[in-house]
Scaffold this motif. Sequence first.
Motif, PDB file in Angstrom:
ATOM      1  N   GLU A 164     -15.081   7.103   2.908  1.00 26.58           N
ATOM      2  CA  GLU A 164     -16.417   7.153   2.288  1.00 26.58           C
ATOM      3  C   GLU A 164     -16.720   5.866   1.522  1.00 26.58           C
ATOM      4  OE1 GLU A 164     -18.795   9.350  -1.333  1.00 26.58           O
ATOM      5  OE2 GLU A 164     -17.140  10.457  -0.411  1.00 26.58           O
ATOM      6  N   ILE A 165     -15.749   5.355   0.772  1.00 28.52           N
ATOM      7  CA  ILE A 165     -16.028   4.238  -0.133  1.00 28.52           C
ATOM      8  C   ILE A 165     -15.524   2.882   0.349  1.00 28.52           C
ATOM      9  CG2 ILE A 165     -16.166   5.738  -2.159  1.00 28.52           C
ATOM     10  CD1 ILE A 165     -13.361   4.638  -2.969  1.00 28.52           C
ATOM     11  N   ALA A 166     -14.601   2.880   1.320  1.00 26.46           N
ATOM     12  CA  ALA A 166     -14.033   1.597   1.768  1.00 26.46           C
ATOM     13  C   ALA A 166     -13.681   1.635   3.255  1.00 26.46           C
ATOM     14  CB  ALA A 166     -12.796   1.257   0.929  1.00 26.46           C
ATOM     15  N   PRO A 167     -14.629   1.994   4.117  1.00 28.47           N
ATOM     16  CA  PRO A 167     -14.301   2.120   5.543  1.00 28.47           C
ATOM     17  C   PRO A 167     -13.844   0.813   6.184  1.00 28.47           C
ATOM     18  CG  PRO A 167     -16.672   2.184   5.225  1.00 28.47           C
ATOM     19  CD  PRO A 167     -16.041   2.239   3.864  1.00 28.47           C
ATOM     20  N   ASP A 168     -14.296  -0.318   5.658  1.00 31.71           N
ATOM     21  CA  ASP A 168     -13.960  -1.614   6.244  1.00 31.71           C
ATOM     22  C   ASP A 168     -12.720  -2.266   5.636  1.00 31.71           C
ATOM     23  OD1 ASP A 168     -16.163  -1.408   7.956  1.00 31.71           O
ATOM     24  OD2 ASP A 168     -17.495  -2.268   6.448  1.00 31.71           O
ATOM     25  N   LYS A 169     -12.123  -1.612   4.646  1.00 31.95           N
ATOM     26  CA  LYS A 169     -10.887  -2.134   4.036  1.00 31.95           C
ATOM     27  C   LYS A 169      -9.797  -2.183   5.100  1.00 31.95           C
ATOM     28  CE  LYS A 169      -7.627  -2.940   0.921  1.00 31.95           C
ATOM     29  NZ  LYS A 169      -7.426  -4.300   0.510  1.00 31.95           N
ATOM     30  N   THR A 198      -0.648  -3.927   6.084  1.00 32.91           N
ATOM     31  CA  THR A 198       0.536  -3.918   6.948  1.00 32.91           C
ATOM     32  C   THR A 198       0.255  -3.314   8.319  1.00 32.91           C
ATOM     33  OG1 THR A 198       1.337  -1.827   6.033  1.00 32.91           O
ATOM     34  CG2 THR A 198       2.144  -3.864   5.012  1.00 32.91           C
ATOM     35  N   LEU A 199      -0.719  -2.422   8.399  1.00 31.40           N
ATOM     36  CA  LEU A 199      -1.064  -1.817   9.689  1.00 31.40           C
ATOM     37  C   LEU A 199      -2.143  -2.614  10.429  1.00 31.40           C
ATOM     38  CD1 LEU A 199      -1.119   1.951   8.623  1.00 31.40           C
ATOM     39  CD2 LEU A 199       0.755   0.663   9.690  1.00 31.40           C
ATOM     40  N   ASN A 200      -2.821  -3.496   9.704  1.00 29.01           N
ATOM     41  CA  ASN A 200      -3.882  -4.343  10.266  1.00 29.01           C
ATOM     42  C   ASN A 200      -4.967  -3.536  10.969  1.00 29.01           C
ATOM     43  OD1 ASN A 200      -2.833  -6.880   9.389  1.00 29.01           O
ATOM     44  ND2 ASN A 200      -1.251  -6.641  10.951  1.00 29.01           N
ATOM     45  N   LYS A 201      -5.318  -2.421  10.367  1.00 29.45           N
ATOM     46  CA  LYS A 201      -6.402  -1.578  10.857  1.00 29.45           C
ATOM     47  C   LYS A 201      -7.306  -1.231   9.688  1.00 29.45           C
ATOM     48  CE  LYS A 201      -3.690   0.669  14.494  1.00 29.45           C
ATOM     49  NZ  LYS A 201      -3.226   1.966  15.039  1.00 29.45           N
ATOM     50  N   PRO A 242       0.821  -1.202   0.000  1.00 32.89           N
ATOM     51  CA  PRO A 242       0.000   0.000   0.000  1.00 32.89           C
ATOM     52  C   PRO A 242       0.862   1.261   0.000  1.00 32.89           C
ATOM     53  CG  PRO A 242      -0.088  -1.064   2.155  1.00 32.89           C
ATOM     54  CD  PRO A 242       0.690  -1.968   1.256  1.00 32.89           C
ATOM     55  N   HIS A 243       0.258   2.340  -0.485  1.00 30.90           N
ATOM     56  CA  HIS A 243       0.970   3.612  -0.509  1.00 30.90           C
ATOM     57  C   HIS A 243       1.456   3.912   0.905  1.00 30.90           C
ATOM     58  CE1 HIS A 243       1.809   7.860  -0.889  1.00 30.90           C
ATOM     59  NE2 HIS A 243       1.762   7.721  -2.206  1.00 30.90           N
ATOM     60  N   PRO A 244       2.737   4.266   1.079  1.00 33.24           N
ATOM     61  CA  PRO A 244       3.316   4.367   2.427  1.00 33.24           C
ATOM     62  C   PRO A 244       2.796   5.509   3.301  1.00 33.24           C
ATOM     63  CG  PRO A 244       4.921   4.977   0.753  1.00 33.24           C
ATOM     64  CD  PRO A 244       3.723   4.450   0.026  1.00 33.24           C
ATOM     65  N   LEU A 245       2.065   6.467   2.749  1.00 35.28           N
ATOM     66  CA  LEU A 245       1.625   7.611   3.551  1.00 35.28           C
ATOM     67  C   LEU A 245       0.113   7.681   3.748  1.00 35.28           C
ATOM     68  CD1 LEU A 245       4.077  10.294   2.120  1.00 35.28           C
ATOM     69  CD2 LEU A 245       4.236   9.069   4.294  1.00 35.28           C
ATOM     70  N   ILE A 246      -0.592   6.611   3.441  1.00 38.60           N
ATOM     71  CA  ILE A 246      -2.055   6.614   3.573  1.00 38.60           C
ATOM     72  C   ILE A 246      -2.489   7.112   4.946  1.00 38.60           C
ATOM     73  CG2 ILE A 246      -4.081   5.100   3.788  1.00 38.60           C
ATOM     74  CD1 ILE A 246      -2.819   3.384   1.536  1.00 38.60           C
ATOM     75  N   GLN A 247      -1.905   6.554   5.989  1.00 35.01           N
ATOM     76  CA  GLN A 247      -2.358   6.823   7.352  1.00 35.01           C
ATOM     77  C   GLN A 247      -2.058   8.252   7.812  1.00 35.01           C
ATOM     78  OE1 GLN A 247      -0.003   4.701   6.430  1.00 35.01           O
ATOM     79  NE2 GLN A 247       1.860   5.166   7.564  1.00 35.01           N
ATOM     80  N   SER A 248      -1.256   8.991   7.070  1.00 34.58           N
ATOM     81  CA  SER A 248      -0.861  10.348   7.460  1.00 34.58           C
ATOM     82  C   SER A 248      -1.620  11.438   6.718  1.00 34.58           C
ATOM     83  CB  SER A 248       0.630  10.557   7.183  1.00 34.58           C
ATOM     84  OG  SER A 248       1.392   9.568   7.815  1.00 34.58           O
ATOM     85  N   GLU A 271      -8.408   7.683  14.087  1.00 27.96           N
ATOM     86  CA  GLU A 271      -7.173   7.979  14.820  1.00 27.96           C
ATOM     87  C   GLU A 271      -6.554   9.293  14.348  1.00 27.96           C
ATOM     88  OE1 GLU A 271      -5.805   3.375  15.800  1.00 27.96           O
ATOM     89  OE2 GLU A 271      -4.705   4.516  14.273  1.00 27.96           O
ATOM     90  N   MET A 272      -6.550   9.521  13.048  1.00 30.04           N
ATOM     91  CA  MET A 272      -5.994  10.750  12.507  1.00 30.04           C
ATOM     92  C   MET A 272      -6.832  11.949  12.961  1.00 30.04           C
ATOM     93  SD  MET A 272      -5.557  12.037   8.622  1.00 30.04           S
ATOM     94  CE  MET A 272      -7.335  12.160   8.634  1.00 30.04           C
ATOM     95  N   GLU A 273      -8.141  11.820  12.907  1.00 29.97           N
ATOM     96  CA  GLU A 273      -9.029  12.898  13.351  1.00 29.97           C
ATOM     97  C   GLU A 273      -8.809  13.221  14.816  1.00 29.97           C
ATOM     98  OE1 GLU A 273     -12.097  14.543  11.573  1.00 29.97           O
ATOM     99  OE2 GLU A 273     -10.365  14.314  10.248  1.00 29.97           O
ATOM    100  N   ASN A 274      -8.611  12.207  15.644  1.00 26.79           N
ATOM    101  CA  ASN A 274      -8.413  12.410  17.079  1.00 26.79           C
ATOM    102  C   ASN A 274      -7.089  13.099  17.387  1.00 26.79           C
ATOM    103  OD1 ASN A 274     -10.899  11.313  17.693  1.00 26.79           O
ATOM    104  ND2 ASN A 274     -10.075   9.267  18.087  1.00 26.79           N
ATOM    105  N   GLU A 275      -6.104  12.926  16.500  1.00 29.01           N
ATOM    106  CA  GLU A 275      -4.791  13.569  16.683  1.00 29.01           C
ATOM    107  C   GLU A 275      -4.827  15.046  16.307  1.00 29.01           C
ATOM    108  OE1 GLU A 275      -1.867  11.370  14.510  1.00 29.01           O
ATOM    109  OE2 GLU A 275      -2.176   9.560  15.687  1.00 29.01           O
TER     110      GLU A 275
END
Length: 164
Positions: free
Chosen positions: A139-144, A148-151, A123-129, A159-163
């Motif tokens: 919106e389109i894949a919340p359950d994906k 590698t992060l298993n989330k 996966p693209h290395p910066l998705i989570q950031s 998590e990003m919103e909470n930060e």
Amino acid sequence: MAKAIIITGGNVGDVKDTLRRAQQEINQNLGVILRCSHNYESKAWGFTSYDNFFNQAIIIDTDFSPEELLDKVLEIEVKLGRNRQEEAEVKARTGEPFAPRPIDIDILFYDDEVIDTPRLKIPHPLIQSRDFVLRPLNEIAPDKIHPTLNKTIHTLFTEMENEA
């Protein structure tokens, strides 16, 4: 057939029209579009730009391998006006790591594969950031599940919103 998730975006020119044209090109040349998010507007990430970006996440069914998909994505970017040479000149002049562009298309996921080559990282290395990626993805894949992060995407987005 594989499911790939890609993100389109840009901040130069008539971006909404460019994203619409990108959808057409993707559907004609990459595979069948299964789901498509709304367009999301955001400030530039990682560099200074006065123009906001618009981004859209798209899920496709494709017969192409990840490397073939990348080649096709790069062809679409050029067709829609991306000039990486000009971007390199802007980055060299400004010292910024990124530059404004009419279109950018990134492969975020390819099924649940993990690919790490000099040319392609999935996966693209910066998705989570990146809010501009997670918001349309949520919106389109919340359950994906990120392989590698298993989330789930929803968990990463929360998590990003909470930060923030």
